[in-house]
Design a protein around this motif. Structure first.
Motif, PDB file in Angstrom:
ATOM      1  N   LYS A 127       0.840  -1.209   0.000  1.00 20.94           N
ATOM      2  CA  LYS A 127       0.000   0.000   0.000  1.00 20.94           C
ATOM      3  C   LYS A 127       0.874   1.257   0.000  1.00 20.94           C
ATOM      4  CE  LYS A 127      -4.008   2.118   2.256  1.00 20.94           C
ATOM      5  NZ  LYS A 127      -4.859   2.168   3.470  1.00 20.94           N
ATOM      6  N   GLY A 218      -6.294  -6.261   2.140  1.00 20.79           N
ATOM      7  CA  GLY A 218      -7.600  -6.563   1.569  1.00 20.79           C
ATOM      8  C   GLY A 218      -8.261  -7.680   2.361  1.00 20.79           C
ATOM      9  N   ARG A 363      -3.160   0.432   8.217  1.00 21.76           N
ATOM     10  CA  ARG A 363      -4.464   0.069   7.653  1.00 21.76           C
ATOM     11  C   ARG A 363      -4.242  -0.474   6.233  1.00 21.76           C
ATOM     12  NH1 ARG A 363      -8.339   2.569  10.946  1.00 21.76           N
ATOM     13  NH2 ARG A 363      -7.524   4.305  12.180  1.00 21.76           N
ATOM     14  N   THR A 365      -6.042  -3.091   5.050  1.00 22.34           N
ATOM     15  CA  THR A 365      -7.222  -3.830   4.592  1.00 22.34           C
ATOM     16  C   THR A 365      -7.932  -3.120   3.451  1.00 22.34           C
ATOM     17  OG1 THR A 365      -8.482  -2.760   6.365  1.00 22.34           O
ATOM     18  CG2 THR A 365      -7.564  -4.953   6.812  1.00 22.34           C
ATOM     19  N   THR A 366      -7.871  -1.800   3.385  1.00 26.57           N
ATOM     20  CA  THR A 366      -8.553  -1.043   2.334  1.00 26.57           C
ATOM     21  C   THR A 366      -7.537  -0.214   1.555  1.00 26.57           C
ATOM     22  OG1 THR A 366      -8.983   0.828   3.815  1.00 26.57           O
ATOM     23  CG2 THR A 366     -10.652  -0.918   3.721  1.00 26.57           C
ATOM     24  N   ASP A 367      -7.944   0.179   0.352  1.00 23.82           N
ATOM     25  CA  ASP A 367      -7.098   1.029  -0.484  1.00 23.82           C
ATOM     26  C   ASP A 367      -7.328   2.515  -0.215  1.00 23.82           C
ATOM     27  OD1 ASP A 367      -6.218  -1.290  -1.581  1.00 23.82           O
ATOM     28  OD2 ASP A 367      -7.377  -1.130  -3.440  1.00 23.82           O
ATOM     29  N   ASP A 368      -8.261   2.840   0.652  1.00 33.30           N
ATOM     30  CA  ASP A 368      -8.558   4.234   0.959  1.00 33.30           C
ATOM     31  C   ASP A 368      -7.682   4.697   2.117  1.00 33.30           C
ATOM     32  OD1 ASP A 368     -10.510   3.997  -0.973  1.00 33.30           O
ATOM     33  OD2 ASP A 368     -12.076   3.470   0.505  1.00 33.30           O
TER      34      ASP A 368
END
Length: 441
Positions: A127, A218, A363, A365-368
């Motif tokens: 990420k 993810g 963080r 888990t998300t791409d945001d």
């Protein structure tokens, strides 16, 4: 008459032989071989074997350990307790009967993993947002322009000659040998600045440091672990951040690349047998716990160094993640108040790649949200590699057999006048800037 002439000497020949005496038979029956000169008659005694074993153990002790035992001192860092492993006849199964089996699989990145999508795939797994447009951070560039050592060009040239010409008498020196020796030589030259910058003396190096970092990317569980062929330099204090908080907050607008329909974890090893603990590579109480720079070597003869840069990004991220989870907890997915920076210098002895990784968030888990940042300055040639200068390949004289005995080896000739031409001292300036980073205000 002819028979008489022939039989007479035969008769005399048999009569001339005498039977062996009883003294001779007795001497052969009680014959014992003489012991050799190097044979010790005490070698078969149990007490002598025990004495030899204790003597061998004493010879293996280091000088520091002998001094500690002489004064009755305990070692500064006690050795870690190792789990005893017994090798029996029963084979460990890789199914549900294995005690380390878990229902959720993990996608594992190991030192031999090759990323087919290159650096972009490694950046998605970590990420990370690419920074610098192929250049080093501005702070490191300023250090490369200001920090110098006396007789820099001559010392670097002598270090290259030592690793490529005078380190061994063999015709061909493998990359695994001269690459590591060259890193050691460049570090030895850079350590001259220890008197100018005292903080450089608060560092340590470790060969083949093991790391295990596990995080959720993810919906998948990703792990980077292993013992890469690298040299890890650690420091007492962490490295300063490369960018300010405003630029870190602006990374929310960056969109990570998509590899659809290919999964980014396609090159990783999927397994259900693994341990759930993260490991920084050092035990608690180590005086230099913070990873500073990872010097990674290319042990494969490949012209494309994309896999080397990708592996450097993954392992720099792994060292940063383990340190962050050590400080803030394993299950905490937070934005770090103080970013963690880890450097990586990937090289094959000739071409250098400088990687700077800044971990801003856990963080994954998300791409945001906030992204991590990575700077990659690649393809920096320290000198022009001219080896081998002359190659003679001998033919097999039209022999169709493919056995090894029918294949003749290549002969190389090394010329001392060639080998390290077109020396680029600016590459060493970047190396020196990475070395003094954190010690120069």
């Amino acid at each position: 008459m002819a028979a008489y002439r022939i039989g007479i000497p035969v008769l005399f020949r048999h009569q001339s032989r005498t039977a062996p005496s009883t003294c001779f038979l007795a001497s052969r029956r009680h014959y014992k071989p003489k012991p050799t000169q190097n044979h010790d008659p005490r070698a078969d005694k149990p007490w002598f074997q025990k004495l030899q074993l204790e003597k061998a153990k004493e010879e293996k002790k280091t000088l520091g350990r002998k001094i500690d035992e002489m004064f009755g001192l305990e070692p500064a860092i006690p050795p870690p307790k190792r789990d005893t492993v017994t090798f029996g006849d029963e084979r460990v199964e890789s199914d549900e009967t294995n005690p380390l089996y878990k229902e959720k699989p993990v996608f594992m990145c190991v030192p031999r993993t090759n990323f087919h999508e290159g650096e972009g795939q490694a950046m998605w797994l970590t990420k990370a947002k690419p920074m610098g447009d192929g250049k080093m951070p501005q702070q490191i560039q300023d250090l490369a322009e200001t920090v110098e050592i006396p007789d820099m060009e001559e010392k670097v040239h002598q270090a290259i000659l030592h690793t490529r010409l005078y380190d061994s008498e063999v015709t061909w020196i493998h990359t695994k040998r001269y690459g590591l020796r060259q890193i050691d030589s460049l570090l030895r030259i850079s350590s001259v600045l220890g008197t100018t910058y005292p903080e450089l003396q608060q560092r340590a190096t470790a060969r083949g440091a093991y790391v295990m970092a596990r995080y959720h990317r993810g919906d998948d569980l990703v792990a980077t672990q292993g013992n890469p062929h690298a040299l890890l330099m650690t420091s007492k204090n962490p490295l300063p951040a490369l960018v300010d908080q405003e630029e870190v907050a602006a990374s929310k607008d960056y969109e990570l690349p998509s590899f659809y329909p290919i999964s980014p974890t396609i090159d990783l090893i999927e397994t259900n047998i693994y341990k759930g603990d993260n490991f920084t590579g050092f035990q608690d109480g180590y005086p230099f716990p913070h990873a500073h720079t990872l010097f990674m070597l290319n042990t494969k003869w490949q012209t494309d160094h994309t896999f080397l840069v990708s592996r450097g990004i993954m392992y720099a991220h792994a060292h940063a993640v383990t340190r962050a989870m050590k400080q803030h907890g394993v299950l905490e997915e937070i934005d770090l108040p103080h970013p963690i920076v880890v450097q990586c210098v990937a090289s094959d002895g000739v071409r250098f790649h400088f990687i700077h990784f800044q971990l801003n968030t856990l963080r994954h888990t998300t791409d945001d949200g906030i992204k991590n940042m990575v700077w990659v300055d690649r393809d920096n040639y320290l000198f022009t590699d001219m080896y081998p200068q002359d190659i003679h390949i001998f033919r097999t004289r039209k022999n169709r057999k493919t056995k090894r005995s029918y294949i003749r080896k290549m002969k190389t000739r090394r010329d001392p006048l060639l080998g390290c031409q077109d020396l680029n001292v600016d590459v060493y300036r970047k190396f020196l800037a990475c070395y003094v980073n954190g010690a120069v205000s």
